[in-house]
Write an enzyme that holds these catalytic residues in place. Structure first.
Site, PDB file in Angstrom:
ATOM      1  N   GLY A  12       0.836  -1.204   0.000  1.00  0.00           N
ATOM      2  CA  GLY A  12       0.000   0.000   0.000  1.00  0.00           C
ATOM      3  C   GLY A  12       0.868   1.251   0.000  1.00  0.00           C
ATOM      4  O   GLY A  12       0.537   2.241   0.653  1.00  0.00           O
ATOM      5  N   GLY A  16      -1.528   7.660   0.855  1.00  0.00           N
ATOM      6  CA  GLY A  16      -1.583   7.950   2.293  1.00  0.00           C
ATOM      7  C   GLY A  16      -0.297   7.698   3.065  1.00  0.00           C
ATOM      8  O   GLY A  16       0.786   8.165   2.684  1.00  0.00           O
ATOM      9  N   TYR A 150     -13.132  -3.895  11.572  1.00  0.00           N
ATOM     10  CA  TYR A 150     -11.872  -3.142  11.461  1.00  0.00           C
ATOM     11  C   TYR A 150     -11.094  -3.244  12.772  1.00  0.00           C
ATOM     12  O   TYR A 150      -9.901  -3.550  12.781  1.00  0.00           O
ATOM     13  CB  TYR A 150     -12.180  -1.685  11.112  1.00  0.00           C
ATOM     14  CG  TYR A 150     -10.943  -0.838  10.889  1.00  0.00           C
ATOM     15  CD1 TYR A 150     -10.182  -0.977   9.741  1.00  0.00           C
ATOM     16  CD2 TYR A 150     -10.548   0.108  11.839  1.00  0.00           C
ATOM     17  CE1 TYR A 150      -9.048  -0.203   9.537  1.00  0.00           C
ATOM     18  CE2 TYR A 150      -9.416   0.892  11.636  1.00  0.00           C
ATOM     19  CZ  TYR A 150      -8.673   0.734  10.486  1.00  0.00           C
ATOM     20  OH  TYR A 150      -7.547   1.501  10.287  1.00  0.00           O
TER      21      TYR A 150
HETATM   22  P1  NDP Z   1      -5.163   4.900   2.071  1.00  0.00           P
HETATM   23  O1  NDP Z   1      -6.529   4.493   1.666  1.00  0.00           O
HETATM   24  O2  NDP Z   1      -4.591   6.151   1.549  1.00  0.00           O
HETATM   25  O3  NDP Z   1      -4.125   3.719   1.763  1.00  0.00           O
HETATM   26  C1  NDP Z   1      -4.441   2.374   1.815  1.00  0.00           C
HETATM   27  C2  NDP Z   1      -3.402   1.637   1.001  1.00  0.00           C
HETATM   28  O4  NDP Z   1      -3.633   0.234   1.115  1.00  0.00           O
HETATM   29  C3  NDP Z   1      -3.477   1.989  -0.477  1.00  0.00           C
HETATM   30  O5  NDP Z   1      -2.179   2.093  -0.984  1.00  0.00           O
HETATM   31  C4  NDP Z   1      -4.195   0.800  -1.078  1.00  0.00           C
HETATM   32  O6  NDP Z   1      -3.831   0.549  -2.418  1.00  0.00           O
HETATM   33  C5  NDP Z   1      -3.669  -0.310  -0.193  1.00  0.00           C
HETATM   34  N1  NDP Z   1      -4.519  -1.482  -0.207  1.00  0.00           N
HETATM   35  C6  NDP Z   1      -5.739  -1.642   0.363  1.00  0.00           C
HETATM   36  N2  NDP Z   1      -6.195  -2.868   0.141  1.00  0.00           N
HETATM   37  C7  NDP Z   1      -5.250  -3.507  -0.586  1.00  0.00           C
HETATM   38  C8  NDP Z   1      -5.141  -4.799  -1.143  1.00  0.00           C
HETATM   39  N3  NDP Z   1      -6.111  -5.726  -1.005  1.00  0.00           N
HETATM   40  N4  NDP Z   1      -4.016  -5.121  -1.821  1.00  0.00           N
HETATM   41  C9  NDP Z   1      -3.028  -4.199  -1.984  1.00  0.00           C
HETATM   42  N5  NDP Z   1      -3.082  -2.963  -1.490  1.00  0.00           N
HETATM   43  C10 NDP Z   1      -4.183  -2.621  -0.809  1.00  0.00           C
HETATM   44  O7  NDP Z   1      -5.248   4.956   3.652  1.00  0.00           O
HETATM   45  P2  NDP Z   1      -4.161   5.097   4.812  1.00  0.00           P
HETATM   46  O8  NDP Z   1      -2.859   5.553   4.310  1.00  0.00           O
HETATM   47  O9  NDP Z   1      -4.851   5.870   5.851  1.00  0.00           O
HETATM   48  O10 NDP Z   1      -4.096   3.575   5.301  1.00  0.00           O
HETATM   49  C11 NDP Z   1      -2.880   2.863   5.461  1.00  0.00           C
HETATM   50  C12 NDP Z   1      -2.986   2.013   6.698  1.00  0.00           C
HETATM   51  O11 NDP Z   1      -3.104   2.864   7.831  1.00  0.00           O
HETATM   52  C13 NDP Z   1      -4.189   1.068   6.725  1.00  0.00           C
HETATM   53  O12 NDP Z   1      -3.787  -0.199   7.184  1.00  0.00           O
HETATM   54  C14 NDP Z   1      -5.113   1.724   7.736  1.00  0.00           C
HETATM   55  O13 NDP Z   1      -5.942   0.789   8.401  1.00  0.00           O
HETATM   56  C15 NDP Z   1      -4.097   2.351   8.693  1.00  0.00           C
HETATM   57  N6  NDP Z   1      -4.669   3.407   9.518  1.00  0.00           N
HETATM   58  C16 NDP Z   1      -5.086   4.586   8.969  1.00  0.00           C
HETATM   59  C17 NDP Z   1      -5.645   5.568   9.766  1.00  0.00           C
HETATM   60  C18 NDP Z   1      -6.135   6.869   9.224  1.00  0.00           C
HETATM   61  O14 NDP Z   1      -6.809   7.622   9.956  1.00  0.00           O
HETATM   62  N7  NDP Z   1      -5.829   7.244   7.990  1.00  0.00           N
HETATM   63  C19 NDP Z   1      -5.813   5.362  11.226  1.00  0.00           C
HETATM   64  C20 NDP Z   1      -5.310   4.089  11.693  1.00  0.00           C
HETATM   65  C21 NDP Z   1      -4.768   3.169  10.858  1.00  0.00           C
HETATM   66  P3  NDP Z   1      -4.782   1.057  -3.646  1.00  0.00           P
HETATM   67  O15 NDP Z   1      -4.950   2.545  -3.451  1.00  0.00           O
HETATM   68  O16 NDP Z   1      -3.991   0.726  -4.851  1.00  0.00           O
HETATM   69  O17 NDP Z   1      -6.063   0.312  -3.501  1.00  0.00           O
END
Ligand code: NDP
Length: 260
Positions: A12, A16, A150
């Site tokens: 990912g 983000g 979640y």
């Molecule tokens: P984003 O939605 O910006 O990023 C999520 C990332 O995960 C993207 O790069 C997405 O890729 C990738 N992704 C999701 N599902 C898959 C999959 N099945 N296979 C490959 N890649 C996948 O959100 P965040 O940066 O916020 O999230 C990153 C992490 O941080 C997550 O685990 C989230 O739970 C955690 N988090 C975030 C918080 C927040 O407030 N933002 C708070 C607490 C935790 P693509 O775009 O190509 O689908």
């Protein structure tokens, strides 16, 4: 430079927190491989970060793609010093609104996906390597619209990290969790809330943070850098919460005023 000569994988890494971490790792001297599903954002990251970045289009649950990626990482990097298992999805909705398929998708992506990433990376990790998992304070704080899946996925991941730390410490491999609070990333936009609902959620969130604002992805990335680098060489089976004080100092939040 704190990661000079090191190699890293960030799942990912095209959005983000993952993308902010990829930028920081490259700036600190690492060669970084990122994965994601969205070709446009993967290409943009590859263009921005240049020859120190490998970008792979893959779903974390696609075992064929995973096999190919780790083969290519082995060919290009030889080994991995750092794995940031960051890819994850959120889920909003009551118990009644959440289908079995949605529940499974969150658990599969956020928990099984992390397990499979670490399992595949293990043959490339050597003594001194560091694994960082992206958890969440949702593990600790109940939210009425969270459906539980979640929180369960992140709590499961945290428990799993401690068992893995016990197994991996004899190999000199560390594993830790970063647990963010509300961070400004595209994660919320993915749920296509009406703008007024989204604005209301943001306002409520910000008023419940003692520091009075949502965090930036870069503020999480800096903590991931600490856990990934040798600066944290005696830290394993730990978690660092990056939440502006929500879990530790709840009553300092603006929403409580001077009630306490
Ligand atoms: P984003 O939605 O910006 O990023 C999520 C990332 O995960 C993207 O790069 C997405 O890729 C990738 N992704 C999701 N599902 C898959 C999959 N099945 N296979 C490959 N890649 C996948 O959100 P965040 O940066 O916020 O999230 C990153 C992490 O941080 C997550 O685990 C989230 O739970 C955690 N988090 C975030 C918080 C927040 O407030 N933002 C708070 C607490 C935790 P693509 O775009 O190509 O689908």
């Amino acid at each position: 430079m704190r990661l000079q000569g090191k190699t890293a994988l960030i799942t990912g890494g095209n959005s983000g927190i993952g993308l902010a971490t990829a930028r920081l790792f490259v700036a600190e001297g690492a060669r970084v491989a990122i994965t994601g599903r969205n070709k446009t954002t993967l290409d943009a990251a590859a263009k921005e970060l240049g020859h120190n970045l490998l970008a792979f289009r893959a779903d974390v649950l696609d075992s064929k793609a995973r096999e190919l990626i780790f083969k290519e990482i082995k060919d290009e990097f030889g080994h991995l010093d750092i794995v940031f298992a960051n890819a994850g999805i959120g889920q909003f909705g009551s118990i009644a609104e959440t289908s079995e398929e949605q529940f499974d998708e969150v658990l599969r992506t956020n928990l099984t996906g992390v397990f499979l990433t670490i399992k595949s990376a293990l043959p490339l990790l050597r003594t001194g390597a560091s694994i960082v998992l992206n958890g969440s304070i949702a593990e600790y704080i109940g939210a009425p619209s969270g459906a539980g899946c979640y929180a369960a996925s992140k709590g499961g991941m945290h428990s799993m990290s401690r068992a893995m730390a016990a197994e991996l410490s004899p190999l000199g491999i560390r594993i830790n969790v970063v647990a963010p609070g509300p961070i400004k990333t595209p994660i919320m936009e993915r749920h296509q809330m009406p703008p007024e609902q989204s604005a209301a959620v943001v306002q409520t969130l910000e008023s419940s943070v003692p520091l009075g604002r949502r965090g930036e992805a870069e503020e999480v990335a800096k903590v991931v850098l600490f856990l990934a680098s040798d600066d944290s060489s005696y830290v394993t089976a730990s978690e660092i919460v990056v939440d502006g004080g929500i879990t530790g100092a709840m009553f300092g939040a603006p929403v409580y005023g001077r009630a306490f």
